[in-house]
Design an enzyme around this catalytic site. Structure first.
Site, PDB file in Angstrom:
ATOM      1  CB  SER A  22      -0.913   0.021   1.242  1.00  0.00           C
ATOM      2  OG  SER A  22      -1.815   1.106   1.169  1.00  0.00           O
ATOM      3  N   GLY A  23       0.299   2.346  -0.452  1.00  0.00           N
ATOM      4  CA  GLY A  23       1.040   3.607  -0.495  1.00  0.00           C
ATOM      5  C   GLY A  23       0.212   4.727  -1.056  1.00  0.00           C
ATOM      6  CB  THR A  27      -4.360  -0.685  -1.056  1.00  0.00           C
ATOM      7  OG1 THR A  27      -4.207   0.528  -0.324  1.00  0.00           O
ATOM      8  CG2 THR A  27      -4.016  -1.856  -0.156  1.00  0.00           C
ATOM      9  CB  VAL A  28      -1.663  -4.526  -4.429  1.00  0.00           C
ATOM     10  CG1 VAL A  28      -1.753  -5.935  -4.991  1.00  0.00           C
ATOM     11  CG2 VAL A  28      -1.457  -3.540  -5.556  1.00  0.00           C
ATOM     12  CE  LYS A  42      -1.640  -1.267  -9.851  1.00  0.00           C
ATOM     13  NZ  LYS A  42      -0.928  -0.578 -10.958  1.00  0.00           N
ATOM     14  CG  ASP A 136       8.520   2.536 -14.237  1.00  0.00           C
ATOM     15  OD1 ASP A 136       7.741   2.447 -13.264  1.00  0.00           O
ATOM     16  OD2 ASP A 136       9.670   3.000 -14.140  1.00  0.00           O
TER      17      ASP A 136
END
Length: 748
Positions: A22-23, A27-28, A42, A136
């Protein structure tokens, strides 16, 4: 990790079993299909659901991930990008990321390295065959499953025939693994940008270091654009393959199909005989900006036993601070990194505590008691510097009805606090030093830094310049030396103490104290023999922080010494030895507070201790923190704050080392704090500001980004200045704007 109170029981009909990460962006969760198949879901944070640009980006992520279904990628199982609370489910891939694997066990060799290279090239071929550019590729976006490597996270990918969105203030790449064209012209990157990134990733896998690694993302970006890669530690057979992939021009690189053919010809014993080559076992680095992807498990930071030792120091064995030399920013790189924007950012593992949530619906303001400047209206200005190719941010101070800003190509500028109109600007002709902005301002004088032009070698490299606050007329200037960054970890070669300014003389051998307005020297005090020093303010008191020539030459300041300095006479007091490396933060209860740095090899990973120095008694007290806190530190009201790259703000009691609170915010790479009545303000280079309650970190409000800038930045000085009831905010590209703290701009 288990679900938390407030987590949903199911998403889209999929029962949830655990949190995976999470961040700031989402959140996953681990979930199951009706047949029992594990999936990773996700769930995007609710505040982004109303952001139309973000929704477009998320729809593109889902579409790109659906187009890619090769054996070496994570397939999309289900998604609802148009839902009130958007989500996407992909096949759950169990295994560590490449970043975790290299950090834990060191570089890959032999068959493992060859298999990784071929697997990733096949994944890239599959991605490109359906017309998608990943954009990425990095170690935290590669999962090492039992069946082979898997490429994950298409959050900033795009179809080759689409225009790239430019989303203000969100990361679209990680400099050590980005291509030159991605840094210089991100809208135009194509498939061979991914080939460049894959080559950097393979160098990292083989050596533990990227081919362009440097001490800051700015320098790394410059080296990507202009310098040759460092490939000495790469096994010779692999080096012959990756070297052409790292060409500066995309058309000179092989395609993913061509790269796969070259990798298949590599010997199975790849690199086994080079295990003792330069750097082969030394480089156990981590992905410098985003250590783990959303879909990886949380990894708690290493714990350290909490101790409180008074006296001479403790038994820490961390390597000392590497010499942080002056950085004359490389122009193309600085522009490139500052221009990064767009995409779904990754999250830092282990950074979310039990109370680390952000209430975006609560827009209670801090209600400052101070009045706004007379006639104030919100404003937004760009302060042009002496060179258009220097994008440095300014820093500002407020005095009366004036706001004084400086940094980069600007020695100082005066702006009206009420409407942002510019009264005068004094320009600097040369290339600046990273992090050196404004010295300060008195009622009648502003002090800043001027850097010599490249075509004027006879001029001093750096000067402290005094300017009349009303007229903008230069009053005096003095050459200034200084090794402050190497000694203290901070770029403060000059400090303003009342109406006097204390500088390091041009020879780096003494302090000089001058009247700020007249420039008249009040005293000069030589440094102790064999030492170089930097001035450190502690409230109304002045200290000198010094390091030996030997430690500076070895790029390792582990045992700095502090000396009290009499502001009137310049007389130095008794030496106080400090167990370092340590960075001065500010004063609390008559003591200087420093944070001890934690080093892993050549990398500074955060702060793991607090030092409190009492100049009166000459004693230093040490407290170990319960964990290592990474990010940008600051201090206000006797409390230390650390702002993490992914938006986590932690408040620490410097006397006990105890964590007072942690709060997850959406302001990534924030610097701060700036304190107003009832609020703390943190802001990033994008101009996004969050106001937090000092008592418990409750989020009072958050604004949208206002400029294209670097998120994930560390070590920046505070960008917010409080001017009565107004907030003055400096952002990337010499952008300065102001608004009423009681009526902040609403998101969207």
């Amino acid at each position: 990790m288990s679900l938390r109170a407030g987590d949903p029981a199911e998403i889209g009909g999929y029962p949830l079993e655990a949190r995976l990460g999470s961040g700031g962006m989402g959140t996953v969760f681990l979930a199951r299909t009706s047949s029992g198949r594990p999936v990773a879901i996700k769930l995007i944070h609710q505040q982004f659901a109303s952001d139309s640009e973000f929704r477009i980006r998320f729809r593109q992520e889902v579409a790109a991930a659906r187009r890619v279904s090769g054996a070496f990628t994570a397939a999309v199982v289900d998604a609802a990008p148009e839902a009130d609370h958007p989500w996407m489910a992909t096949a759950y891939i169990e295994g560590p990321t490449l970043a975790q694997r290299i950090a834990d066990d060191g570089p890959l060799r032999g068959a493992g390295l060859r298999s990784l290279a071929i697997g990733l090239a096949e994944a890239l071929r599959d991605i490109h065959r359906v017309g998608v550019v990943h954009r990425d590729l990095k170690p935290s976006n590669v999962v090492l499953s039992a069946e082979g490597p898997r490429v994950i996270d298409f959050g900033i990918s795009r179809a080759a025939d689409q225009q790239t969105l430019t989303m203000t203030g969100r990361v679209i790449g990680t400099p050590p693994f980005m291509s030159p064209e991605q840094l210089q012209a991100p809208r135009g990157v194509g498939p061979r940008s991914d080939v460049f990134s894959l080559a950097t990733l393979l160098v990292y896998a083989a050596t533990g270091r990227g081919p362009f690694d440097a001490d800051s993302p700015y320098l790394t970006a410059y080296q990507v654009v202009h310098e040759e890669p460092s490939l000495d530690a790469v096994p010779a057979a692999l080096r012959t393959v990756v070297e052409p992939c790292l060409g500066k021009e995309p058309e000179g690189r092989p395609s993913a199909d061509e790269l796969l053919e070259l990798l298949r010809d590599l010997p199975s014993e790849l690199g086994e005989s080079a295990a003792d080559g330069p750097g082969a076992a030394a480089g156990r680095t981590r992905d410098v900006l985003t250590e783990h992807h959303l879909a990886t498990r949380d990894t708690p930071a290493p714990k350290a036993p909490a101790t409180d030792v008074s006296g001479a120091g403790n038994s820490r064995t961390a390597i000392g601070r590497r010499l942080r030399g002056r950085w004359r920013p490389v122009l193309a790189a600085a522009v490139a990194v500052a221009a990064i924007g767009g995409g779904v950012t990754a999250l830092q593992a282990g950074g979310i505590g039990g109370s680390d949530t952000e209430d975006h619906g609560n827009r209670t303001t801090a209600a400052p008691g101070a009045a706004l400047p007379d006639g104030f209206t919100p404003w937004h200005r760009t302060v042009l510097g002496g060179r258009k190719d220097i994008p440095d941010e300014l820093r500002c101070v407020a005095r009366g009805d004036g706001v004084f800003c400086g940094g980069g190509g600007v020695v100082a500028a005066r702006i009206s606090a009420k409407d942002g109109s510019r009264a005068w600007t004094a320009l600097s002709p040369g290339i600046p030093v990273q992090g050196m902005h404004l010295v300060g301002a008195t009622d009648d004088t502003v002090l800043g830094y001027r850097f010599a032009a490249e075509d004027a070698p006879q001029d001093p490299d750096t000067e402290v310049v005094a300017i009349d606050a009303d007229s903008g007329r230069e009053l005096w200037s003095a050459p200034a030396g200084g090794r402050s960054t190497a000694v203290t970890g901070r770029t403060e070669d000059a400090v303003l103490m009342g109406d006097a300014v204390v500088t390091v003389d041009a020879t780096d051998t003494a302090f000089e104290a001058r009247d700020a307005h007249s420039g008249e020297i009040a005293w000069t005090q030589p440094f102790p023999a064999g030492e170089q020093c930097a001035p450190v303010p502690m409230g109304a008191d002045l200290l000198a922080m010094c390091a030996t020539d030997a430690e500076l030459s070895a790029s390792s300041v582990r045992h700095p010494t502090l000396y009290p300095v009499d502001r009137t006479s310049g007389t130095w007091g008794e030496a106080i030895e400090v167990d370092g490396p340590a960075v001065p933060m500010g004063d609390a209860d008559g003591r200087l507070v420093l944070l001890q740095e934690h080093w892993e090899g050549a990398a500074m990973t955060g702060y793991d201790g607090v030092v409190r120095v009492d100049p009166a008694s000459g004693k230093a007290a040490y407290t170990r923190l319960s964990t290592t806190y990474g990010g940008t530190p600051g201090m206000a009201g006797g409390t230390v704050y650390v702002s993490g790259q992914t938006g986590l703000v932690t408040a620490l009691d410097p006397a006990t080392g105890r964590k007072k609170w942690s709060r997850q915010t959406s302001v990534e790479g924030a610097s701060g704090p700036a304190a107003g009545d009832g609020a703390l303000y943190f802001s990033s280079a994008t101009g996004r500001v969050v106001a937090l309650s000092p008592a418990d970190g409750t989020s009072l409000w958050t604004t949208d980004p206002r400029a294209d800038g670097l998120t994930g930045e560390q070590g920046a000085s505070p960008r917010v200045t409080v001017a009565g009831g107004a907030l003055i905010v400096a952002a990337a590209g010499n952008t300065v704007f102001a608004f009423d703290a009681r009526n902040p701009p609403k998101p969207g």
